[in-house]
Design a protein around this motif. Sequence first.
Motif, PDB file in Angstrom:
ATOM      1  N   PRO A 251       4.978 -55.093 -27.981  1.00 38.68           N
ATOM      2  CA  PRO A 251       5.051 -56.219 -28.918  1.00 38.68           C
ATOM      3  C   PRO A 251       4.436 -57.502 -28.362  1.00 38.68           C
ATOM      4  O   PRO A 251       3.842 -58.291 -29.113  1.00 38.68           O
ATOM      5  N   GLU A 252       4.565 -57.694 -27.050  1.00 33.73           N
ATOM      6  CA  GLU A 252       4.031 -58.915 -26.441  1.00 33.73           C
ATOM      7  C   GLU A 252       2.501 -58.929 -26.429  1.00 33.73           C
ATOM      8  O   GLU A 252       1.879 -59.970 -26.225  1.00 33.73           O
ATOM      9  N   ARG A 253       1.893 -57.759 -26.682  1.00 30.39           N
ATOM     10  CA  ARG A 253       0.429 -57.671 -26.711  1.00 30.39           C
ATOM     11  C   ARG A 253      -0.064 -57.265 -28.096  1.00 30.39           C
ATOM     12  O   ARG A 253      -1.159 -56.724 -28.241  1.00 30.39           O
ATOM     13  N   ALA A 254       0.731 -57.554 -29.093  1.00 33.71           N
ATOM     14  CA  ALA A 254       0.379 -57.161 -30.462  1.00 33.71           C
ATOM     15  C   ALA A 254      -0.966 -57.747 -30.895  1.00 33.71           C
ATOM     16  O   ALA A 254      -1.720 -57.108 -31.638  1.00 33.71           O
ATOM     17  N   ALA A 255      -1.269 -58.953 -30.427  1.00 27.22           N
ATOM     18  CA  ALA A 255      -2.530 -59.598 -30.802  1.00 27.22           C
ATOM     19  C   ALA A 255      -3.732 -58.845 -30.227  1.00 27.22           C
ATOM     20  O   ALA A 255      -4.853 -58.984 -30.727  1.00 27.22           O
ATOM     21  N   GLU A 256      -3.483 -58.050 -29.193  1.00 25.35           N
ATOM     22  CA  GLU A 256      -4.561 -57.289 -28.561  1.00 25.35           C
ATOM     23  C   GLU A 256      -4.533 -55.810 -28.959  1.00 25.35           C
ATOM     24  O   GLU A 256      -5.239 -54.989 -28.378  1.00 25.35           O
ATOM     25  N   ALA A 257      -3.726 -55.482 -29.948  1.00 21.48           N
ATOM     26  CA  ALA A 257      -3.549 -54.082 -30.319  1.00 21.48           C
ATOM     27  C   ALA A 257      -4.861 -53.419 -30.748  1.00 21.48           C
ATOM     28  O   ALA A 257      -5.119 -52.265 -30.388  1.00 21.48           O
TER      29      ALA A 257
END
Length: 200
Positions: free
Chosen positions: A155-161
């Motif tokens: 979730p903490e890297r959702a922007a990089e999914a």
Amino acid sequence: MIFAQPRAKAWAMARPQSPDYDKRRDAIVAAAAQLYARRGFDGTSIAELAKAGGFSKSLVYHYFPSKEDILDAVMEEHLDALVEEAETASRAGGADTQLRALARGFLRRYVGAEDRHKVLLNELDKLAPERRAAVVAKQRRIIATVEGLIATLNPERAAEALPLAMLFFGMINWTHTWFRPKGPTDTDRLADMAVERMLA
């Protein structure tokens, strides 16, 4: 009063489908995948395809009106199999289990389908725009599935999914160029390695 003659029903005039229709069609697609993978779509003629597969040009045209129709079949059938794997994986359990199941399913499909996979990766721009759009839509559907799983797992890297999903496919989509099923690592272990490195 004059009565018009009844029209013949279309179904009564239709020719029955040959019992080996699917087998012949599959043989044409398989031969085309092999030639397109080795020589490229532009470098392969219908005559060469017929000769390589051991059938006549007229038989090829009986099943496919054009060379592009065969290319479309090669790609669509391979992609449909991958979509099916993604859908099956989506029922495997939690996000981690689903992602591993998807990776394993894809790599198992790639083994034995190297020609079709290579054609999908290298010849997409040879399709007409509307057909290309249909193929790309299926690809995006698969990518979106992986993107969603990554966002759930990190979730903490959702922007990089999305970039992570593309890196994931970068790892597994080119295994056909070097992976040997009879080597020390099998497809399932290779799939797990790809998932572990992508989530690290």
